[in-house]
Motif scaffolding. Sequence first.
Motif, mmCIF file in Angstrom:
data_model
loop_
_atom_site.group_PDB
_atom_site.id
_atom_site.type_symbol
_atom_site.label_atom_id
_atom_site.label_comp_id
_atom_site.label_asym_id
_atom_site.label_seq_id
_atom_site.Cartn_x
_atom_site.Cartn_y
_atom_site.Cartn_z
ATOM 1 N N ALA A 39 -23.438 -20.229 -100.816
ATOM 2 C CA ALA A 39 -22.886 -20.638 -99.698
ATOM 3 C C ALA A 39 -23.275 -19.912 -98.671
ATOM 4 C CB ALA A 39 -21.260 -20.764 -99.773
ATOM 5 N N TYR A 40 -23.873 -20.346 -97.443
ATOM 6 C CA TYR A 40 -24.177 -19.761 -96.346
ATOM 7 C C TYR A 40 -23.366 -19.596 -95.150
ATOM 8 C CZ TYR A 40 -26.771 -23.987 -94.442
ATOM 9 O OH TYR A 40 -26.881 -24.934 -94.132
ATOM 10 N N VAL A 41 -22.349 -20.617 -95.500
ATOM 11 C CA VAL A 41 -21.164 -20.891 -94.212
ATOM 12 C C VAL A 41 -20.001 -20.455 -95.005
ATOM 13 C CG1 VAL A 41 -19.766 -22.436 -93.108
ATOM 14 C CG2 VAL A 41 -22.364 -22.502 -92.841
ATOM 15 N N PRO A 42 -19.047 -19.650 -94.721
ATOM 16 C CA PRO A 42 -17.716 -19.536 -95.519
ATOM 17 C C PRO A 42 -16.810 -20.618 -95.707
ATOM 18 C CG PRO A 42 -17.982 -17.867 -93.702
ATOM 19 C CD PRO A 42 -18.911 -18.963 -93.558
ATOM 20 N N SER A 43 -16.384 -20.786 -96.877
ATOM 21 C CA SER A 43 -15.693 -21.787 -97.338
ATOM 22 C C SER A 43 -14.520 -21.945 -96.562
ATOM 23 C CB SER A 43 -15.323 -21.933 -98.849
ATOM 24 O OG SER A 43 -14.430 -20.546 -98.754
ATOM 25 N N THR A 44 -13.953 -20.901 -95.678
ATOM 26 C CA THR A 44 -12.743 -21.033 -94.788
ATOM 27 C C THR A 44 -13.292 -21.648 -93.441
ATOM 28 O OG1 THR A 44 -13.354 -18.778 -94.269
ATOM 29 C CG2 THR A 44 -11.727 -19.156 -95.895
ATOM 30 N N ASP A 45 -14.565 -21.756 -93.153
ATOM 31 C CA ASP A 45 -15.030 -22.253 -91.813
ATOM 32 C C ASP A 45 -14.531 -23.933 -91.921
ATOM 33 O OD1 ASP A 45 -16.937 -23.680 -90.042
ATOM 34 O OD2 ASP A 45 -17.614 -21.685 -89.705
ATOM 35 N N PRO A 46 -14.043 -24.323 -90.514
ATOM 36 C CA PRO A 46 -13.806 -25.600 -90.678
ATOM 37 C C PRO A 46 -14.765 -26.705 -90.840
ATOM 38 C CG PRO A 46 -13.400 -24.635 -88.541
ATOM 39 C CD PRO A 46 -13.788 -23.489 -89.442
ATOM 40 N N THR A 47 -16.032 -26.330 -90.425
ATOM 41 C CA THR A 47 -17.105 -27.212 -90.718
ATOM 42 C C THR A 47 -17.689 -27.196 -92.192
ATOM 43 O OG1 THR A 47 -18.970 -25.611 -90.096
ATOM 44 C CG2 THR A 47 -17.665 -26.900 -88.253
ATOM 45 N N PHE A 48 -17.385 -26.303 -93.044
ATOM 46 C CA PHE A 48 -17.845 -26.187 -94.259
ATOM 47 C C PHE A 48 -18.216 -27.445 -95.061
ATOM 48 C CE2 PHE A 48 -17.389 -25.259 -98.658
ATOM 49 C CZ PHE A 48 -18.732 -24.428 -99.091
ATOM 50 N N ASP A 49 -19.387 -27.612 -95.521
ATOM 51 C CA ASP A 49 -19.484 -28.689 -96.514
ATOM 52 C C ASP A 49 -20.245 -28.084 -97.818
ATOM 53 O OD1 ASP A 49 -21.231 -30.700 -97.660
ATOM 54 O OD2 ASP A 49 -21.169 -31.797 -96.004
ATOM 55 N N ALA A 50 -19.416 -28.523 -98.633
ATOM 56 C CA ALA A 50 -19.683 -27.801 -100.052
ATOM 57 C C ALA A 50 -20.888 -28.188 -100.762
ATOM 58 C CB ALA A 50 -18.580 -28.247 -101.098
ATOM 59 N N GLU A 51 -21.591 -29.135 -100.113
ATOM 60 C CA GLU A 51 -22.878 -29.462 -100.902
ATOM 61 C C GLU A 51 -24.023 -29.133 -100.070
ATOM 62 O OE1 GLU A 51 -25.520 -33.474 -101.950
ATOM 63 O OE2 GLU A 51 -23.659 -33.653 -100.956
ATOM 64 N N ARG A 52 -23.757 -29.287 -98.445
ATOM 65 C CA ARG A 52 -24.981 -29.082 -97.714
ATOM 66 C C ARG A 52 -25.111 -27.270 -97.022
ATOM 67 N NH1 ARG A 52 -28.334 -32.483 -98.987
ATOM 68 N NH2 ARG A 52 -29.650 -31.806 -97.330
#
Length: 293
Positions: A39-52
């Motif tokens: 993951a290059y975006v933290p899972s806590t980020d409101p925009t986080f997409d678990a696939e993309r």
Amino acid sequence: MLFSRRWLLAPALLIVPLLLLVANEYATARPSRRTQDVAYVPSTDPTFDAERHLLDVYAPRKKSTTPYPVVVFIHGGSWNSGNKNFYSFIGRRLAKQGVVAVVINYRLSPKVEVPAMADDCARAVVWTTQHIQEYGGDPQRLFLMGHSAGAGLAALLAADNRLLARRGLATNPVRGTLLDDPAGLDMLDYLTKLEYPDDAQYLIPYGKQPEVWKDVSALYHVTAATAPFIVFIGGETYPSIRNSSRKFQQKLTSLGRPPQFTVLPGKKHAPMVLQLYWKDNVIYQELLKMVNG
């Protein structure tokens, strides 16, 4: 990309041969290490997409006393399709030739529009600068590569320093960019004219505001300080890609930064990326000269 009725079939035409290549790839021993689904975006980020918001890192197995150069690859797919998993062969080929490859996903239309896609790619580059040393890569030798819509996004990242500055990088870390049959270099011109059948479909990923079309087109951001470009186009590619690539070449040349520009005779749009299955392909040859130069 693009830009005629035939293009509507291109994603499907790409997927079938890519799946066959991937199946064969997994049956072949490879001198590389793949770290998957980072993951290059933290899972806590409101925009986080678990696939993309994921990427894969391909690193050479061979230990080196000095860090390897790094190439971030951005896939195409008309801004509404594509997946990093189809392009494992590119990651493997680059790692085999002494490059740490980062192959990324990013969010797609209709969920988001192109400005958000560009921001995703910028965040992947920021992650790479922060973490690639853990995989043997040199963040001071970071290059971009993309095909089709992904090449347009790569060009934008290289040219528009604001994208990375917004994510905390005061200096653009991109040292060079290779564009493989790039789409989207001048969407202001393309979407203003709408001269091909079904062009209106691209108003979904790009929206309907001309100022946005211009803002996400690399042609309007390159300067004399922009890092070098290598551009490959197919001799039988779509006219819009051929025309915008030539315009891009002319703009860089006028800035005193002429790109290395090559037309591969007889090549259509999809084969321009499929040929990267072979590690001795001319595109790899020129990319390696850039990253090792």
